[in-house]
Design an enzyme around this catalytic site. Structure first.
Site, PDB file in Angstrom:
ATOM      1  N   ASN A 264      41.435   3.929 -42.079  1.00 52.29           N
ATOM      2  CA  ASN A 264      40.804   3.318 -40.917  1.00 52.29           C
ATOM      3  C   ASN A 264      40.791   1.813 -41.037  1.00 52.29           C
ATOM      4  O   ASN A 264      40.796   1.248 -42.133  1.00 52.29           O
ATOM      5  CB  ASN A 264      39.370   3.838 -40.753  1.00 52.29           C
ATOM      6  CG  ASN A 264      38.394   3.105 -41.650  1.00 52.29           C
ATOM      7  OD1 ASN A 264      37.827   2.100 -41.265  1.00 52.29           O
ATOM      8  ND2 ASN A 264      38.210   3.595 -42.866  1.00 52.29           N
TER       9      ASN A 264
ATOM     10  N   ASN B 238      27.345  -2.893 -49.263  1.00 52.55           N
ATOM     11  CA  ASN B 238      28.752  -2.576 -49.032  1.00 52.55           C
ATOM     12  C   ASN B 238      29.621  -3.670 -49.630  1.00 52.55           C
ATOM     13  O   ASN B 238      29.858  -4.692 -49.012  1.00 52.55           O
ATOM     14  CB  ASN B 238      28.976  -2.421 -47.519  1.00 52.55           C
ATOM     15  CG  ASN B 238      30.395  -2.053 -47.199  1.00 52.55           C
ATOM     16  OD1 ASN B 238      31.301  -2.235 -48.011  1.00 52.55           O
ATOM     17  ND2 ASN B 238      30.607  -1.529 -46.004  1.00 52.55           N
TER      18      ASN B 238
ATOM     19  N   CYS C 172      34.471  -2.503 -48.335  1.00 56.32           N
ATOM     20  CA  CYS C 172      35.424  -2.426 -47.224  1.00 56.32           C
ATOM     21  C   CYS C 172      36.646  -3.286 -47.505  1.00 56.32           C
ATOM     22  O   CYS C 172      36.516  -4.496 -47.712  1.00 56.32           O
ATOM     23  CB  CYS C 172      34.763  -2.868 -45.931  1.00 56.32           C
ATOM     24  SG  CYS C 172      34.040  -1.477 -45.085  1.00 56.32           S
TER      25      CYS C 172
ATOM     26  N   ASN D 297      34.598   3.282 -52.401  1.00 52.24           N
ATOM     27  CA  ASN D 297      34.913   2.948 -51.026  1.00 52.24           C
ATOM     28  C   ASN D 297      36.402   3.272 -50.818  1.00 52.24           C
ATOM     29  O   ASN D 297      37.040   3.847 -51.689  1.00 52.24           O
ATOM     30  CB  ASN D 297      34.608   1.471 -50.754  1.00 52.24           C
ATOM     31  CG  ASN D 297      34.306   1.228 -49.268  1.00 52.24           C
ATOM     32  OD1 ASN D 297      35.114   1.580 -48.409  1.00 52.24           O
ATOM     33  ND2 ASN D 297      33.161   0.636 -48.976  1.00 52.24           N
TER      34      ASN D 297
ATOM     35  N   CYS E   6      55.678  38.303 -61.455  1.00 52.35           N
ATOM     36  CA  CYS E   6      56.710  37.377 -60.970  1.00 52.35           C
ATOM     37  C   CYS E   6      57.316  37.882 -59.661  1.00 52.35           C
ATOM     38  O   CYS E   6      57.640  39.058 -59.530  1.00 52.35           O
ATOM     39  CB  CYS E   6      57.808  37.236 -62.030  1.00 52.35           C
ATOM     40  SG  CYS E   6      59.182  36.211 -61.477  1.00 52.35           S
TER      41      CYS E   6
ATOM     42  N   CYS F   5      60.823  33.705 -57.304  1.00 47.85           N
ATOM     43  CA  CYS F   5      61.140  32.523 -56.492  1.00 47.85           C
ATOM     44  C   CYS F   5      61.919  31.507 -57.314  1.00 47.85           C
ATOM     45  O   CYS F   5      62.552  30.615 -56.764  1.00 47.85           O
ATOM     46  CB  CYS F   5      59.867  31.892 -55.940  1.00 47.85           C
ATOM     47  SG  CYS F   5      58.834  31.100 -57.197  1.00 47.85           S
TER      48      CYS F   5
ATOM     49  N   CYS G 150      61.437  23.287 -64.365  1.00 51.81           N
ATOM     50  CA  CYS G 150      61.602  23.029 -65.800  1.00 51.81           C
ATOM     51  C   CYS G 150      62.975  22.433 -66.076  1.00 51.81           C
ATOM     52  O   CYS G 150      63.116  21.496 -66.845  1.00 51.81           O
ATOM     53  CB  CYS G 150      61.409  24.328 -66.586  1.00 51.81           C
ATOM     54  SG  CYS G 150      61.559  24.087 -68.362  1.00 51.81           S
TER      55      CYS G 150
ATOM     56  N   CYS H 233      59.705  25.229 -75.627  1.00 52.59           N
ATOM     57  CA  CYS H 233      58.685  24.866 -74.625  1.00 52.59           C
ATOM     58  C   CYS H 233      57.750  23.802 -75.204  1.00 52.59           C
ATOM     59  O   CYS H 233      57.219  23.953 -76.304  1.00 52.59           O
ATOM     60  CB  CYS H 233      57.880  26.107 -74.226  1.00 52.59           C
ATOM     61  SG  CYS H 233      56.537  25.756 -73.062  1.00 52.59           S
TER      62      CYS H 233
ATOM     63  N   CYS I 242      55.577  24.416 -65.095  1.00 52.05           N
ATOM     64  CA  CYS I 242      55.968  25.702 -64.505  1.00 52.05           C
ATOM     65  C   CYS I 242      54.768  26.427 -63.923  1.00 52.05           C
ATOM     66  O   CYS I 242      54.833  26.976 -62.824  1.00 52.05           O
ATOM     67  CB  CYS I 242      56.695  26.575 -65.521  1.00 52.05           C
ATOM     68  SG  CYS I 242      55.755  26.864 -67.033  1.00 52.05           S
TER      69      CYS I 242
END
Lengths: 447, 439
Positions: B73, B132, B135, B200, B342, B345, B352, B378, B384
């Site tokens: 903003n 404040n 800002c 902030n 598993c 995918c 890895c 590993c 992973c």
């Protein structure tokens, strides 16, 4: 015909034949594309007979790279819009989606592919590929169905002249004429025909090889031929009364429907479709949607052996189609026109060579179905009369024999793909064959 | 039922959830509505210097279809008169005596001006003041907001001006746009602050329109940096919170701010030392009604964990914050993939292989892909399991026996004791001794 189904209003026909799976909105497509996990070496790609890189085209939708998405799809499949709408995705890509294993809905791959192709066509088909310089070779392609179109497109990209000879007045083969209109409209198929023509492919319609153009002329004019001729007429029932008016082949009936002149397609009040494959389901549901009051599917085996996909069976049931399993037609009744079908109950015996239990008639179990129309849908015949004109092209079990890799027939100058080599599979299989055969032809012609 | 009430630097509220000084706490209408929904307190939108806003004021950051991962903003402090705000504060506090009403202030760096506004604020009967110093846009260019928060001396000076006249608790709100947050936090303490609020918003440009090349937010085609908030800033806020919370020279109650969207986020802030927590973006996205789940969820979680008050929760994770040099180099874990869970995918494989240490093998078994970790290679990096879309499918399993402990700092001390300096050879020697092989 004894009793013709009452005509419906234009609005009612359009409603009945409206797409059963509507397109995704852009926002829905992007949301769905974002849901894709972008699997590596993905199961969906492996399950697709044309091996489209599905995660890649879906991620490109997510990033609004729509031209790139269409290119990824078309690199593997030249009739991707038809496939997006007509493929049995539940048993192919979407059936393989890893989300199934997670008990979550699979990615709507069919609808996303359709979204990408719709965007591509509506953006005016921007050029995606660069054609190779002319190689000085020419290939004649018989049939403008998915196999022929895919073969022609691939040849054209490689600088090989491709001329398609199509017997019908409007090209596209079964993509245009053989898919239920609530899945694919004629205009969808014709968009793809347009795309392939834009690559420099010539399509000559109304040319029936062996009638107004001879095979020898083709062989002398072209350096090679590709047969994308599909199959022939619907199989005969081989029963008494088969030639009674009101008996029609499923493909003829479906093609009549695809003219989209709904009012003028003749359909009986009571219709029986013989056979329970996916084409039979199409014919049955289309008859219902044209206004037939009662549509029966008569099949000699049980539901378990039925070749139609589960989702097609469900669609037919939703449409109110009744199934007579373990029932075989014996005789078409009627003289002027069909009045009924005499059937006999069947029981299943020992499994045959393919493991399917063979049906046997139950003596004395005949029964009569009162009908106005019989649609034959127990498979298609081989185009034997035409194929016999081709020297050295071997046919086995009704299929043209080709090399697994090159798609070359026994005649080195002749290649083949699609239904004529596989006995009748999906559009996507034909699209793959056509593309692979083109590569075989290029190898043969250009080394 | 756990007790959610808090006392943050002397400011009491029935639950730790306060509206942050921001658009949702702009008016009596909004603050009263928030209290009706169940909010424990509000830090009234900053009042002070005369300002005038522009439109547009916000830029949103979506990620893969998820709206508002971040919200930036360029809105300024309250554009309503000081007198109107103070009157509404007084009325609101009177109507809601059990809730915390805190006035956020920002005026020019002048002792008298600060004295005046602090006195007027105290007179309203509010529970506390928040300064404040954060800002990063609009006000900082005028020498206020983060222009103060970025310079510890100013921070201390203005805090002193405030605390010398204030009779109510004073919180100092810090900017994250700084190298070391402990500097201004210590300065606030020296200036007499009773508590710290952080963070902030973060300096940011939200994006560029690929058609017009405008940046977001865009004011008639022009823009610039604005303050970033929302879920995306939470990790930054948690880090800065922990930095102040562990600083013994500060040792003040903290009001935690930055991407808190639900009770889970709040619990994390409290575990890292926050007393109250402040919320803005989630309210701007979904409204005040989110408070119901926040209080209920936090209470249920505390019940489950056996906490009866937030005092028992506060700072409970802080002892885990340490320097990298104090982490055990000999702790060894490896990834194990549960083949039953598993879904193939293969994201672990490609992550890895391309992004880590090439220690997952991909093979085909009956037409299905199979991913297996080569444990000897590993490095236990956890990538992973982070990319795996299936819960608990990849587990990081400890494989050292727990007997060995050596940190970088202690290793360096060892070298020093042996009159050795750090070299690759010395390090390899140490690794070899402990069976560690670098590929």
């Amino acid at each position: 015909m004894q009793n013709i189904a009452p005509k419906l209003t234009h609005e009612q026909y359009e409603k009945n034949f409206a797409e059963i799976k509507p397109a995704l909105s852009p926002a829905a497509a992007i949301a769905e594309a974002n849901r894709c996990l972008y699997c590596y070496d993905s199961p969906c790609t492996k399950a697709c007979p044309t091996h489209i890189d599905i995660p890649a085209f879906i991620k490109k939708i997510a990033t609004r790279n729509m031209k790139g998405s269409a290119k990824t799809i078309l690199e593997s499949n030249w009739v991707a819009l038809t496939c997006a709408k007509a493929c049995p995705v539940a048993v192919l890509c979407e059936g393989a989606c890893v989300f199934n294993a997670k008990s979550e809905p699979p990615i709507e791959i069919g609808l996303l592919q359709r979204y990408a192709m719709d965007e591509y066509f509506s953006s005016g088909m921007p050029a995606l590929f660069t054609k190779a310089p002319a190689a000085g070779k020419s290939v004649g392609i018989i049939g403008s169905g998915p196999a022929g179109l895919a073969c022609a497109a691939e040849l054209a990209l490689h600088g090989v002249e491709a001329i398609i000879y199509e017997a019908k007045d409007i090209p596209g083969g079964l993509d245009t004429w053989g898919i239920a209109p609530y899945k694919v409209r004629k205009e969808d198929s014709l968009k793809e025909v347009g795309l392939i023509e834009s690559l420099g492919v010539t399509i000559k319609t109304g040319i029936k090889i062996g009638t107004n153009l001879q095979v020898d002329e083709l062989l002398s004019k072209h350096d090679a031929l590709f047969l994308g001729i599909g199959l022939g007429e619907s199989h005969e029932l081989a029963i008494e009364g088969e030639n009674t008016p009101g008996v029609i082949g499923a493909l003829q009936f479906i093609a009549d429907v695809k003219r989209e002149d709904w009012q003028n397609v003749v359909v009986g009040k009571r219709v029986a479709v013989i056979g329970a494959g996916n084409t039979a389901i199409d014919a049955a549901t289309e008859a219902r949607r044209l206004g037939a009051e009662q549509v029966l599917i008569v099949y000699r085996r049980s539901q378990h052996e039925m070749p139609a996909y589960g989702f097609e069976f469900d669609l037919a049931k939703t449409d109110g189609v009744q199934f007579y399993f373990l029932s075989a037609p014996v005789k078409v009744l009627g003289t002027e026109s069909v009045t009924g079908l005499k059937c006999i109950k069947m029981e299943l015996g020992e499994p045959d060579k393919q493991g399917r239990r063979s049906p046997k008639p139950v003596p004395g179990s005949e029964f009569i179905l009162e009908l106005d129309m019989v649609i034959k849908s127990i498979g298609q015949q081989t185009n034997a009369a035409f194929l016999q004109q081709l020297q050295d092209v071997v046919i086995e079990s009704g299929k043209v024999v080709v090399d697994d890799v090159t798609y070359q027939t026994g005649n080195p100058k002749i290649f083949a793909g699609g239904d004529c080599i596989n006995g009748g599979k999906e559009v996507v299989n034909a699209a793959y064959d056509g593309k692979r055969a083109a590569l075989g032809i290029i190898q043969f012609l250009l080394g | 039922m756990a007790d959610l009430s808090i006392n943050c630097a002397g400011i009491k509220s029935p639950n730790p959830f306060w509206l942050a000084s921001a658009p949702p706490s702009n008016s009596a209408y909004q603050n009263c509505k928030a209290f009706e929904e169940g909010w424990g307190g509000t830090v009234w939108k900053t009042i002070g210097e005369p300002v005038m806003n522009v439109c547009n004021r916000y830029g949103g950051l979506d990620y893969n279809g998820q709206k508002l991962m971040g919200l930036n903003n360029i809105e300024l402090i309250s554009d309503r008169d000081i007198a109107v705000n103070l009157k509404e504060m007084a009325e609101t506090k009177k109507m809601w005596p059990d809730r915390a009403v805190i006035a956020s202030l920002m005026v020019e760096s002048d002792r008298q001006v600060w004295h005046d506004i602090v006195k007027r604020t105290v007179d309203t009967g509010v529970d506390g003041i928040e300064l404040n110093y954060g800002c990063p846009h609009g006000m900082s260019e005028r020498g206020m907001g983060s222009a103060v928060g970025q310079v510890p001396e100013y921070c201390q000076m203005i805090t002193e001006w405030v605390t010398e006249v204030s009779t109510i608790p004073v919180l100092v709100k810090l900017t994250p746009n700084i190298g070391n947050i402990q500097g201004p936090a210590r300065a606030a303490k020296k200036g007499g602050a009773h508590g710290i609020s952080l963070i902030n918003t973060i300096n940011s440009i939200m994006g560029v329109n690929l058609d017009t090349f405008e940046t977001f937010p865009s004011v008639e085609g022009k823009g610039g940096h604005g303050g970033l908030a929302g879920p995306i800033v939470k990790p930054i806020a948690l880090n800065l919170l922990s930095q102040v919370a562990i600083d013994k020279e500060v040792n003040l109650p903290i009001s935690g701010i930055g991407g808190i969207s639900n009770w889970r986020d709040a619990a994390e802030f409290i575990l890292l030392g926050a007393n109250s927590v402040q919320v803005c973006t989630a309210v701007m996205h979904y409204g005040f009604r989110i408070i119901k789940d926040m209080t209920e969820g936090l209470s249920n979680w505390m019940d489950e964990k056996g906490f009866t008050s937030l005092d028992q929760v506060r700072g409970k994770a802080l002892h885990r914050i340490d320097d990298f040099g104090n982490l055990n180099l000999l702790f060894k874990s490896v990834a194990r993939i549960d083949q039953k869970k598993c879904i193939h995918c293969n994201l672990c494989y490609i992550a890895c292989n391309d992004g880590a240490h090439q220690c997952i093998d991909l093979s085909q078994e009956n037409g299905v892909s199979k991913t297996v970790v080569r444990e000897e290679d590993c490095v236990g990096c956890d990538l992973c399991s982070i990319v795996c879309p299936v819960e608990n499918c990849i587990e990081m399993v400890r494989i050292d026996d727990g007997a060995q402990h050596k940190t970088w700092n202690s290793l360096m001390s060892d070298f020093k004791a042996q009159n050795e300096s750090l070299s690759w050879e010395k390090l390899r020697e140490f690794q070899k001794k402990h069976g560690i092989e670098i590929h």
